[in-house]
Structures are given as C-alpha cells and as structure tokens.
Design an enzyme around this catalytic site. Structure first.
Site, mmCIF file in Angstrom:
data_model
loop_
_atom_site.group_PDB
_atom_site.id
_atom_site.type_symbol
_atom_site.label_atom_id
_atom_site.label_comp_id
_atom_site.label_asym_id
_atom_site.label_seq_id
_atom_site.Cartn_x
_atom_site.Cartn_y
_atom_site.Cartn_z
ATOM 1 C CG HIS A 77 -3.430 0.037 -3.077
ATOM 2 N ND1 HIS A 77 -2.911 0.397 -4.285
ATOM 3 C CD2 HIS A 77 -3.385 -1.319 -3.059
ATOM 4 C CE1 HIS A 77 -2.569 -0.687 -4.965
ATOM 5 N NE2 HIS A 77 -2.839 -1.745 -4.242
ATOM 6 C CD GLU A 78 -3.802 -3.571 -0.226
ATOM 7 O OE1 GLU A 78 -4.543 -4.382 -0.823
ATOM 8 O OE2 GLU A 78 -2.620 -3.369 -0.528
ATOM 9 C CE1 TYR B 81 1.732 -3.227 -8.022
ATOM 10 C CE2 TYR B 81 2.635 -4.047 -10.056
ATOM 11 C CZ TYR B 81 1.983 -4.265 -8.884
ATOM 12 O OH TYR B 81 1.601 -5.528 -8.585
HETATM 13 ZN ZN LIG Z 1 -2.723 -3.666 -4.854
#
Ligand SMILES: [Zn+2]
Length: 243
Positions: A144-145, A200
């Site tokens: 994700h990062e 999310y």
């Molecule tokens: Zn993020």
C-alpha cells in the site's frame, strides 16, 4: 489475519487522501503527520494528478522503472524480510524494480516513524516511507505505502467513487471528513475495485462504530480487506508506467 486484527491493522495504517496530498506538496522530507496515528486503511491505487506533472519515477532504457530504497537499521530481521518481500513483489508482476540505493539522488527511505505513511509519487531526493514497527509490518501495508510512493491514491478518493461507495458522512469522526474528499484521479480505464489494497475499510475514521462507507448498489458487499495487491492494482501500475 482475523477480522479484528485486520481492522486494527487498517486503523493503524492509513492516510487520508488529503493528508497524503498535503504531504505530497511539502518540500522537506519531514511529513505532517496529522493523521496516521489512528486510522485506517487500505487504500487505493489510483494515480494522483501529480503523475501528469512529473512525480513518476523514471524509466530506464531497459524498460524497467528502478526505484532506489534504503531500509533503516532498526528493524528486526523478520520485519526487514516482510518489507523486502513487499518490495520484491512488484518485480513479479510489473516493470517496477525496487533496488538498494547506491548513490542515486532520488530514493525512498523506509523507516519506522509514527504510523504508516508515504508521500504520493516521487518527491526528489530522500523521501520517507514510514512503516511503523507497531502496526505497519504487513505485506499489504508495505504494498500500500509503496503504491503511494509510485503515485497512487486511495480507492475511495477516486473521481468516480460516488457510483460505488456512498460516504456516510454522519458516521465520520469529526474533523476527519476530508479523508473522504474526492480527487481528480487518473483511473486509466480500470474499474473501481473494492478489493484494492488501496481501499479503506468500511469503518475507517468512524466516530460512532458505524460504517463510514456503504457499497453501491449492494450494501452488504465486503470491501477494504485486501491482503495483497489486486489484479487491478497491478494493472494500474503497468498502465501508468507503460510496462
Ligand atoms: Zn494510504
């Protein structure tokens, strides 16, 4: 991962769209950490508008996109191996190659700061990707990062998200509404993807333990629980970087 743990993990990692964008315009490498500490996460992989303005990483003559990195010495060997697995996962399905930095000017500096965060896209010189030892050392979080660092934003910030996600503003913790702002993302003809590692969790930033997002049209569909990059996440990297 149990569902509870998953939620916990999600809570720890993520950044809001706007917060990350704020970071993306900061000049130094010390980010404004106003949001990572308590929230959510999973995210998105939609290209940020900055990718049209030079925040992409350069392509080499061999067709690969080399992204130099350093990893701080404070990780245990187990933590380091999870991070390295995330870095190398991109070479299995994309033309992105994270390589140990030698003397390159621009690179990502992976360290355990507070929370999980990354700038969006290449900033120039050293840029921090924080993978906090407390809560960020998971394969999905690493990916994700790194996707943020490659220029992608959260899924629910996509320009077309209103067709797929209904934001339940009344359930969002006060002060965090901006985490759900839409961004004029470049979606590259890829569909909205509930299984994106950039989506999310449905309780992200909840102020009352009720969902903050509801899928459209079926409110019962689960989302935001990816444990690794989805096919669409991979496709977007390949399209953005013309792999
Ligand atoms: Zn993020």
């Amino acid at each position: 991962m149990s569902a509870l743990r998953c939620v916990f993990v999600l809570l720890l990692f993520t950044l809001s769209c706007r917060a990350e964008r704020r970071r993306s315009v900061r000049k130094d490498s010390e980010p404004l950490v106003i949001d990572d500490i308590a929230f959510d996460s999973e995210l998105d992989r939609n290209a940020d508008p900055c990718t049209s303005r030079g925040c992409m990483w350069g392509k080499s003559s061999d067709g690969k996109v080399y992204v130099p990195y350093t990893i701080a010495g404070h990780y245990t060997s187990r933590e380091r191996s999870i991070i390295e697995r995330g870095l190398s996962s991109f070479s299995e399905s994309t033309c992105v190659r994270f390589i140990a930095r030698t003397n390159q000017r621009d690179y990502i500096n992976i360290q355990s700061d507070s929370g999980c965060y990354s700038y969006v896209g290449r900033r120039g010189y050293s840029q921090t990707v924080s993978l906090d030892k407390q809560g960020c050392i998971y394969h999905s979080t690493v990916q994700h990062e790194l996707l943020h660092a490659l220029g992608f934003n959260h899924e629910q910030c996509r320009s077309d998200r209103d067709q797929y996600i209904k934001v339940l503003w009344q359930n969002i913790q006060r002060g965090w509404e901006y985490a759900f702002d839409k961004i004029n993302t470049l979606n590259q003809d890829t569909p909205y993807d509930y299984n994106s590692v950039m989506q999310y969790h449905k309780y992200a930033f909840s102020g009352n333990n009720r969902p903050t997002m509801e899928p459209i049209p079926n409110a019962n569909v689960n989302f935001g629980q990816a444990t690794e990059m989805s096919k669409n996440d991979i496709l977007r990297v390949n399209r953005l970087y013309k792999c």
